[in-house]
Design a protein around this motif. Structure first.
Motif, PDB file in Angstrom:
ATOM      1  N   VAL A  21       0.814  -1.219   0.000  1.00 42.49           N
ATOM      2  CA  VAL A  21       0.000   0.000   0.000  1.00 42.49           C
ATOM      3  C   VAL A  21       0.848   1.269   0.000  1.00 42.49           C
ATOM      4  O   VAL A  21       0.411   2.318  -0.480  1.00 42.49           O
ATOM      5  N   ALA A  22       2.061   1.187   0.499  1.00 43.85           N
ATOM      6  CA  ALA A  22       2.937   2.367   0.508  1.00 43.85           C
ATOM      7  C   ALA A  22       3.303   2.814  -0.900  1.00 43.85           C
ATOM      8  O   ALA A  22       3.744   3.951  -1.099  1.00 43.85           O
ATOM      9  N   LEU A  23       3.091   1.943  -1.893  1.00 43.26           N
ATOM     10  CA  LEU A  23       3.479   2.246  -3.273  1.00 43.26           C
ATOM     11  C   LEU A  23       2.308   2.652  -4.157  1.00 43.26           C
ATOM     12  O   LEU A  23       2.511   2.928  -5.336  1.00 43.26           O
ATOM     13  N   THR A  24       1.090   2.674  -3.619  1.00 44.92           N
ATOM     14  CA  THR A  24      -0.083   2.813  -4.491  1.00 44.92           C
ATOM     15  C   THR A  24      -0.881   4.101  -4.278  1.00 44.92           C
ATOM     16  O   THR A  24      -2.068   4.158  -4.565  1.00 44.92           O
ATOM     17  N   ALA A  25      -0.239   5.155  -3.789  1.00 42.88           N
ATOM     18  CA  ALA A  25      -0.916   6.445  -3.686  1.00 42.88           C
ATOM     19  C   ALA A  25      -1.279   6.970  -5.072  1.00 42.88           C
ATOM     20  O   ALA A  25      -0.585   6.661  -6.048  1.00 42.88           O
ATOM     21  N   PRO A  26      -2.336   7.780  -5.209  1.00 40.75           N
ATOM     22  CA  PRO A  26      -3.297   8.177  -4.186  1.00 40.75           C
ATOM     23  C   PRO A  26      -4.316   7.065  -3.894  1.00 40.75           C
ATOM     24  O   PRO A  26      -4.405   6.100  -4.646  1.00 40.75           O
ATOM     25  N   TYR A  27      -5.093   7.248  -2.821  1.00 45.64           N
ATOM     26  CA  TYR A  27      -5.879   6.158  -2.273  1.00 45.64           C
ATOM     27  C   TYR A  27      -7.392   6.359  -2.382  1.00 45.64           C
ATOM     28  O   TYR A  27      -7.871   7.454  -2.602  1.00 45.64           O
ATOM     29  N   LEU A  28      -8.084   5.252  -2.171  1.00 42.48           N
ATOM     30  CA  LEU A  28      -9.549   5.087  -2.238  1.00 42.48           C
ATOM     31  C   LEU A  28     -10.004   5.007  -3.691  1.00 42.48           C
ATOM     32  O   LEU A  28      -9.245   5.283  -4.628  1.00 42.48           O
ATOM     33  N   HIS A  29     -11.251   4.656  -3.881  1.00 39.81           N
ATOM     34  CA  HIS A  29     -11.766   4.419  -5.239  1.00 39.81           C
ATOM     35  C   HIS A  29     -11.712   5.671  -6.102  1.00 39.81           C
ATOM     36  O   HIS A  29     -11.642   5.589  -7.325  1.00 39.81           O
ATOM     37  N   ASP A  30     -11.733   6.839  -5.454  1.00 41.38           N
ATOM     38  CA  ASP A  30     -11.715   8.101  -6.205  1.00 41.38           C
ATOM     39  C   ASP A  30     -10.373   8.818  -6.136  1.00 41.38           C
ATOM     40  O   ASP A  30     -10.234   9.945  -6.599  1.00 41.38           O
ATOM     41  N   GLY A  31      -9.366   8.157  -5.559  1.00 43.62           N
ATOM     42  CA  GLY A  31      -8.042   8.766  -5.463  1.00 43.62           C
ATOM     43  C   GLY A  31      -8.020  10.036  -4.648  1.00 43.62           C
ATOM     44  O   GLY A  31      -7.152  10.898  -4.838  1.00 43.62           O
TER      45      GLY A  31
END
Length: 338
Positions: free
Chosen positions: A265-275
Protein backbone atom coordinates in the motif's frame (compact mmCIF):
# COMPACT_ATOMS: atom_id res chain seq x y z
CA UNK A 1 27.18 -28.27 36.30
CA UNK A 2 28.19 -26.04 33.37
CA UNK A 3 26.80 -28.57 30.89
CA UNK A 4 23.52 -28.70 32.78
CA UNK A 5 23.22 -24.91 32.74
CA UNK A 6 23.97 -24.81 29.02
CA UNK A 7 21.37 -27.53 28.42
CA UNK A 8 18.83 -25.64 30.52
CA UNK A 9 19.59 -22.44 28.61
CA UNK A 10 19.07 -24.26 25.32
CA UNK A 11 15.72 -25.60 26.51
CA UNK A 12 14.62 -22.10 27.55
CA UNK A 13 15.60 -20.67 24.16
CA UNK A 14 13.62 -23.41 22.40
CA UNK A 15 10.58 -22.81 24.59
CA UNK A 16 10.70 -19.07 23.95
CA UNK A 17 10.97 -19.72 20.20
CA UNK A 18 8.00 -22.09 20.32
CA UNK A 19 5.93 -19.60 22.31
CA UNK A 20 6.82 -16.85 19.84
CA UNK A 21 5.89 -19.08 16.88
CA UNK A 22 2.61 -20.10 18.52
CA UNK A 23 1.62 -16.48 19.10
CA UNK A 24 2.36 -15.62 15.47
CA UNK A 25 0.39 -18.65 14.23
CA UNK A 26 -2.89 -17.16 15.45
CA UNK A 27 -2.40 -13.72 13.87
CA UNK A 28 -5.27 -12.47 11.67
CA UNK A 29 -2.84 -11.82 8.78
CA UNK A 30 -1.13 -14.63 6.86
CA UNK A 31 2.06 -14.43 4.77
CA UNK A 32 1.98 -14.45 0.98
CA UNK A 33 3.13 -17.83 -0.45
CA UNK A 34 6.78 -17.76 -1.44
CA UNK A 35 6.18 -19.49 -4.81
CA UNK A 36 3.34 -19.26 -7.32
CA UNK A 37 3.76 -22.79 -8.73
CA UNK A 38 2.61 -21.86 -12.25
CA UNK A 39 3.76 -23.01 -15.69
CA UNK A 40 6.69 -20.69 -16.44
CA UNK A 41 6.15 -20.97 -20.20
CA UNK A 42 2.64 -19.60 -19.85
CA UNK A 43 3.80 -16.96 -17.37
CA UNK A 44 6.38 -15.75 -19.91
CA UNK A 45 3.77 -15.67 -22.67
CA UNK A 46 1.38 -13.69 -20.50
CA UNK A 47 4.16 -11.30 -19.53
CA UNK A 48 4.85 -10.61 -23.21
CA UNK A 49 1.14 -10.06 -23.92
CA UNK A 50 0.76 -7.81 -20.87
CA UNK A 51 3.38 -5.46 -22.33
CA UNK A 52 2.08 -5.68 -25.91
CA UNK A 53 -0.20 -2.77 -26.97
CA UNK A 54 -1.49 -4.70 -29.98
CA UNK A 55 -3.96 -6.65 -27.85
CA UNK A 56 -5.72 -3.47 -26.64
CA UNK A 57 -8.71 -1.98 -28.50
CA UNK A 58 -6.73 0.98 -29.88
CA UNK A 59 -3.55 -1.02 -30.47
CA UNK A 60 -1.59 1.70 -28.66
CA UNK A 61 -1.91 1.15 -24.92
CA UNK A 62 -0.55 -1.95 -23.19
CA UNK A 63 -1.86 -3.25 -19.87
CA UNK A 64 1.15 -1.56 -18.28
CA UNK A 65 -0.41 1.85 -19.00
CA UNK A 66 -2.74 1.37 -16.03
CA UNK A 67 -0.71 -1.25 -14.16
CA UNK A 68 2.95 -0.26 -13.86
CA UNK A 69 4.76 -3.29 -12.48
CA UNK A 70 7.89 -1.22 -11.95
CA UNK A 71 6.02 0.66 -9.24
CA UNK A 72 2.96 -0.40 -7.25
CA UNK A 73 1.08 -2.29 -9.96
CA UNK A 74 -1.25 0.68 -10.55
CA UNK A 75 -0.75 3.90 -12.55
CA UNK A 76 -0.16 6.42 -9.75
CA UNK A 77 -2.94 8.70 -11.01
CA UNK A 78 -6.00 9.90 -9.16
CA UNK A 79 -8.25 8.56 -11.92
CA UNK A 80 -7.36 6.12 -14.69
CA UNK A 81 -7.39 6.95 -18.37
CA UNK A 82 -9.34 4.76 -20.78
CA UNK A 83 -8.02 3.72 -24.17
CA UNK A 84 -10.37 6.29 -25.74
CA UNK A 85 -8.43 9.14 -24.07
CA UNK A 86 -11.11 9.85 -21.50
CA UNK A 87 -10.85 9.51 -17.73
CA UNK A 88 -12.51 6.67 -15.90
CA UNK A 89 -14.22 7.97 -12.77
CA UNK A 90 -12.31 5.49 -10.64
CA UNK A 91 -8.79 4.90 -9.36
CA UNK A 92 -6.81 2.06 -10.94
CA UNK A 93 -6.27 -0.78 -8.43
CA UNK A 94 -2.99 -2.66 -8.20
CA UNK A 95 -2.58 -6.01 -9.94
CA UNK A 96 0.00 -7.29 -7.48
CA UNK A 97 -1.43 -10.22 -5.49
CA UNK A 98 -4.68 -9.91 -7.47
CA UNK A 99 -5.14 -13.69 -7.46
CA UNK A 100 -5.50 -13.55 -3.67
CA UNK A 101 -8.57 -11.29 -3.84
CA UNK A 102 -12.21 -12.28 -3.45
CA UNK A 103 -13.92 -10.83 -6.53
CA UNK A 104 -12.15 -8.21 -8.63
CA UNK A 105 -12.27 -4.45 -9.20
CA UNK A 106 -13.63 -1.88 -6.76
CA UNK A 107 -17.24 -2.97 -7.28
CA UNK A 108 -16.43 -6.67 -7.23
CA UNK A 109 -18.00 -7.04 -10.65
CA UNK A 110 -15.90 -10.07 -11.61
CA UNK A 111 -15.56 -13.34 -9.77
CA UNK A 112 -12.43 -14.51 -11.59
CA UNK A 113 -9.50 -13.20 -13.59
CA UNK A 114 -10.68 -15.22 -16.58
CA UNK A 115 -14.10 -13.53 -16.53
CA UNK A 116 -12.49 -10.13 -16.13
CA UNK A 117 -10.12 -10.67 -19.05
CA UNK A 118 -12.86 -11.85 -21.41
CA UNK A 119 -15.07 -8.90 -20.49
CA UNK A 120 -12.17 -6.51 -21.08
CA UNK A 121 -11.52 -7.91 -24.53
CA UNK A 122 -15.17 -7.79 -25.56
CA UNK A 123 -15.72 -4.24 -24.24
CA UNK A 124 -14.53 -2.69 -27.47
CA UNK A 125 -16.05 0.82 -27.31
CA UNK A 126 -17.03 0.56 -30.96
CA UNK A 127 -13.64 -0.72 -32.13
CA UNK A 128 -13.43 -3.82 -34.35
CA UNK A 129 -12.15 -5.95 -31.52
CA UNK A 130 -13.52 -9.48 -31.68
CA UNK A 131 -11.58 -12.44 -30.25
CA UNK A 132 -10.64 -13.34 -33.80
CA UNK A 133 -9.31 -9.83 -34.41
CA UNK A 134 -7.13 -10.02 -31.29
CA UNK A 135 -5.57 -13.31 -32.39
CA UNK A 136 -5.08 -12.03 -35.94
CA UNK A 137 -3.15 -8.99 -34.71
CA UNK A 138 -0.39 -11.14 -33.23
CA UNK A 139 -0.57 -14.30 -35.38
CA UNK A 140 2.02 -12.95 -37.82
CA UNK A 141 4.49 -12.21 -35.04
CA UNK A 142 7.83 -14.05 -35.02
CA UNK A 143 7.41 -15.00 -31.34
CA UNK A 144 3.80 -15.83 -30.49
CA UNK A 145 2.87 -18.78 -32.79
CA UNK A 146 5.87 -20.87 -31.73
CA UNK A 147 5.61 -19.88 -28.06
CA UNK A 148 1.91 -20.76 -27.92
CA UNK A 149 2.55 -24.07 -29.71
CA UNK A 150 5.11 -24.95 -27.02
CA UNK A 151 2.89 -23.93 -24.10
CA UNK A 152 -0.49 -25.19 -25.38
CA UNK A 153 -1.40 -28.28 -27.37
CA UNK A 154 -3.82 -26.30 -29.56
CA UNK A 155 -1.50 -23.34 -30.02
CA UNK A 156 -2.51 -19.72 -30.58
CA UNK A 157 -6.25 -19.44 -30.05
CA UNK A 158 -8.21 -16.84 -28.09
CA UNK A 159 -8.88 -19.08 -25.08
CA UNK A 160 -5.16 -19.74 -24.70
CA UNK A 161 -4.35 -16.06 -25.09
CA UNK A 162 -6.70 -15.30 -22.20
CA UNK A 163 -5.25 -18.15 -20.15
CA UNK A 164 -1.69 -16.90 -20.67
CA UNK A 165 -2.62 -13.41 -19.48
CA UNK A 166 -4.48 -14.83 -16.48
CA UNK A 167 -1.56 -17.11 -15.62
CA UNK A 168 0.82 -14.14 -15.72
CA UNK A 169 -1.46 -12.09 -13.47
CA UNK A 170 -1.67 -15.01 -11.05
CA UNK A 171 2.12 -14.96 -10.90
CA UNK A 172 2.17 -11.35 -9.66
CA UNK A 173 2.54 -12.23 -6.00
CA UNK A 174 4.88 -10.19 -3.81
CA UNK A 175 6.14 -12.47 -1.04
CA UNK A 176 8.68 -12.00 1.72
CA UNK A 177 7.60 -8.57 2.95
CA UNK A 178 9.29 -7.74 6.22
CA UNK A 179 5.98 -8.33 7.99
CA UNK A 180 5.72 -11.75 6.37
CA UNK A 181 9.21 -12.54 7.64
CA UNK A 182 7.95 -11.54 11.10
CA UNK A 183 4.92 -13.81 10.70
CA UNK A 184 7.24 -16.67 9.77
CA UNK A 185 9.14 -16.28 13.02
CA UNK A 186 11.77 -13.59 12.46
CA UNK A 187 10.67 -11.27 15.27
CA UNK A 188 13.52 -8.87 14.43
CA UNK A 189 12.25 -8.27 10.89
CA UNK A 190 10.17 -5.29 12.05
CA UNK A 191 11.02 -2.51 14.50
CA UNK A 192 9.35 -1.85 17.84
CA UNK A 193 7.52 1.15 16.29
CA UNK A 194 6.27 -1.02 13.43
CA UNK A 195 5.14 -3.69 15.89
CA UNK A 196 3.37 -1.00 17.93
CA UNK A 197 1.68 0.21 14.74
CA UNK A 198 0.48 -3.34 14.07
CA UNK A 199 -0.92 -3.57 17.60
CA UNK A 200 -2.79 -0.30 17.03
CA UNK A 201 -4.02 -1.58 13.65
CA UNK A 202 -5.61 -4.47 15.52
CA UNK A 203 -6.85 -2.63 18.60
CA UNK A 204 -8.57 0.16 16.66
CA UNK A 205 -10.37 -2.45 14.55
CA UNK A 206 -8.72 -1.89 11.14
CA UNK A 207 -8.05 -5.62 11.05
CA UNK A 208 -11.78 -6.41 11.03
CA UNK A 209 -11.78 -5.55 7.31
CA UNK A 210 -8.09 -5.86 6.48
CA UNK A 211 -6.97 -9.38 7.36
CA UNK A 212 -6.10 -12.68 5.73
CA UNK A 213 -3.25 -13.28 3.32
CA UNK A 214 -3.96 -10.13 1.29
CA UNK A 215 -4.68 -7.89 4.29
CA UNK A 216 -8.06 -7.18 2.70
CA UNK A 217 -9.54 -7.99 -0.67
CA UNK A 218 -11.74 -10.73 0.80
CA UNK A 219 -15.04 -9.00 1.60
CA UNK A 220 -17.37 -6.11 0.73
CA UNK A 221 -18.01 -3.13 3.00
CA UNK A 222 -19.94 0.10 2.89
CA UNK A 223 -17.82 3.25 2.69
CA UNK A 224 -19.06 5.60 5.41
CA UNK A 225 -20.29 3.48 8.33
CA UNK A 226 -19.79 6.23 10.92
CA UNK A 227 -19.20 9.33 8.77
CA UNK A 228 -20.36 9.98 5.21
CA UNK A 229 -17.30 10.83 3.07
CA UNK A 230 -19.58 11.89 0.21
CA UNK A 231 -21.01 14.88 2.10
CA UNK A 232 -17.88 16.99 1.91
CA UNK A 233 -18.41 20.58 0.85
CA UNK A 234 -18.25 20.81 -2.93
CA UNK A 235 -18.15 17.02 -3.36
CA UNK A 236 -20.12 15.91 -6.42
CA UNK A 237 -21.45 12.35 -6.23
CA UNK A 238 -20.29 10.37 -9.27
CA UNK A 239 -21.48 7.14 -10.82
CA UNK A 240 -18.36 5.44 -9.47
CA UNK A 241 -19.35 6.44 -5.91
CA UNK A 242 -22.38 4.16 -6.15
CA UNK A 243 -20.09 1.17 -5.79
CA UNK A 244 -21.50 -2.34 -5.92
CA UNK A 245 -25.01 -0.96 -6.52
CA UNK A 246 -23.97 -0.64 -10.17
CA UNK A 247 -23.48 -4.41 -10.27
CA UNK A 248 -26.45 -5.67 -8.26
CA UNK A 249 -29.02 -2.86 -8.48
CA UNK A 250 -29.71 -3.51 -4.79
CA UNK A 251 -30.16 -0.32 -2.72
CA UNK A 252 -28.33 -2.03 0.15
CA UNK A 253 -25.22 -2.07 -2.04
CA UNK A 254 -25.10 1.72 -2.50
CA UNK A 255 -21.55 2.94 -1.64
CA UNK A 256 -20.44 -0.65 -1.00
CA UNK A 257 -16.98 -1.59 -2.33
CA UNK A 258 -14.66 -4.55 -2.25
CA UNK A 259 -12.24 -3.86 0.59
CA UNK A 260 -8.85 -3.26 -1.05
CA UNK A 261 -5.75 -5.24 -0.19
CA UNK A 262 -3.16 -3.33 1.82
CA UNK A 263 -0.25 -5.30 0.40
CA UNK A 264 2.34 -2.83 -1.00
CA UNK A 265 0.00 0.00 0.00
CA UNK A 266 2.94 2.37 0.51
CA UNK A 267 3.48 2.25 -3.27
CA UNK A 268 -0.08 2.81 -4.49
CA UNK A 269 -0.92 6.45 -3.69
CA UNK A 270 -3.30 8.18 -4.19
CA UNK A 271 -5.88 6.16 -2.27
CA UNK A 272 -9.55 5.09 -2.24
CA UNK A 273 -11.77 4.42 -5.24
CA UNK A 274 -11.71 8.10 -6.21
CA UNK A 275 -8.04 8.77 -5.46
CA UNK A 276 -9.12 11.42 -2.96
CA UNK A 277 -6.44 10.72 -0.34
CA UNK A 278 -2.95 11.74 -1.45
CA UNK A 279 -0.84 10.12 1.26
CA UNK A 280 -0.94 6.99 3.35
CA UNK A 281 -1.46 9.07 6.49
CA UNK A 282 -4.38 10.91 4.84
CA UNK A 283 -5.99 7.58 3.98
CA UNK A 284 -5.55 6.25 7.52
CA UNK A 285 -7.23 9.33 8.99
CA UNK A 286 -10.07 9.26 6.47
CA UNK A 287 -10.78 5.56 7.01
CA UNK A 288 -10.60 5.87 10.79
CA UNK A 289 -13.23 8.60 10.68
CA UNK A 290 -15.53 7.01 8.09
CA UNK A 291 -15.25 3.35 9.07
CA UNK A 292 -14.37 3.37 12.77
CA UNK A 293 -15.78 6.67 14.02
CA UNK A 294 -12.34 7.55 15.39
CA UNK A 295 -10.14 10.63 15.21
CA UNK A 296 -6.71 9.13 15.63
CA UNK A 297 -3.84 10.97 17.34
CA UNK A 298 -1.11 11.93 14.87
CA UNK A 299 1.37 9.66 16.64
CA UNK A 300 -0.92 6.65 16.17
CA UNK A 301 -1.43 7.53 12.51
CA UNK A 302 2.33 7.58 11.97
CA UNK A 303 2.81 4.29 13.81
CA UNK A 304 0.09 2.55 11.79
CA UNK A 305 1.66 3.95 8.60
CA UNK A 306 5.01 2.51 9.68
CA UNK A 307 3.40 -0.90 10.08
CA UNK A 308 1.68 -0.67 6.69
CA UNK A 309 5.03 0.00 5.02
CA UNK A 310 6.26 -3.37 6.27
CA UNK A 311 3.68 -4.98 3.93
CA UNK A 312 5.78 -4.06 0.87
CA UNK A 313 7.02 -7.33 -0.60
CA UNK A 314 9.40 -8.56 -3.25
CA UNK A 315 8.85 -8.89 -6.99
CA UNK A 316 11.12 -11.13 -9.05
CA UNK A 317 13.31 -11.58 -6.00
CA UNK A 318 13.92 -7.87 -5.47
CA UNK A 319 12.53 -5.79 -2.61
CA UNK A 320 9.95 -3.21 -3.67
CA UNK A 321 10.47 -1.04 -0.59
CA UNK A 322 11.17 2.64 -1.18
CA UNK A 323 12.76 5.21 1.11
CA UNK A 324 10.23 7.34 2.95
CA UNK A 325 10.27 11.12 3.04
CA UNK A 326 11.89 12.73 6.05
CA UNK A 327 9.23 15.44 6.12
CA UNK A 328 6.27 14.11 8.07
CA UNK A 329 7.61 10.54 7.72
CA UNK A 330 5.21 10.20 4.79
CA UNK A 331 5.70 7.94 1.81
CA UNK A 332 3.92 9.05 -1.31
CA UNK A 333 3.99 7.73 -4.82
CA UNK A 334 6.92 9.11 -6.86
CA UNK A 335 4.59 9.25 -9.86
CA UNK A 336 1.92 11.72 -10.82
CA UNK A 337 -0.76 11.80 -8.11
CA UNK A 338 -3.31 13.36 -10.46
Amino acid sequence: MVNQLLRLRGICVCLLSLLSFASLAIEPILPVPLEHGLDERRVALGDRLFHDPRISPDGVRACTQCHDLGEGGDDGNKLSEASTNRLFLINSPTLFNVSLNYHLAWRGAFKSLDTHKRKTFLRSNGVDYSPEAVVERISGDDYYPAAFAEAYADGLIFDNLVDALVTFERSLITPNARFDQYLRGDVGAISSDEKHGYDLFKSYGCVSCHQGVNVGGNLFQRLGIFADPFKKKGRVITKADQGRFLVTGDDDDMHVFRVPSLRNVALTAPYLHDGSQKTLEDAIKAMAKAQLGEKLPDRDVKLIAKFLRTLTGEYKGESMERETSVLGDSATSPRNDG
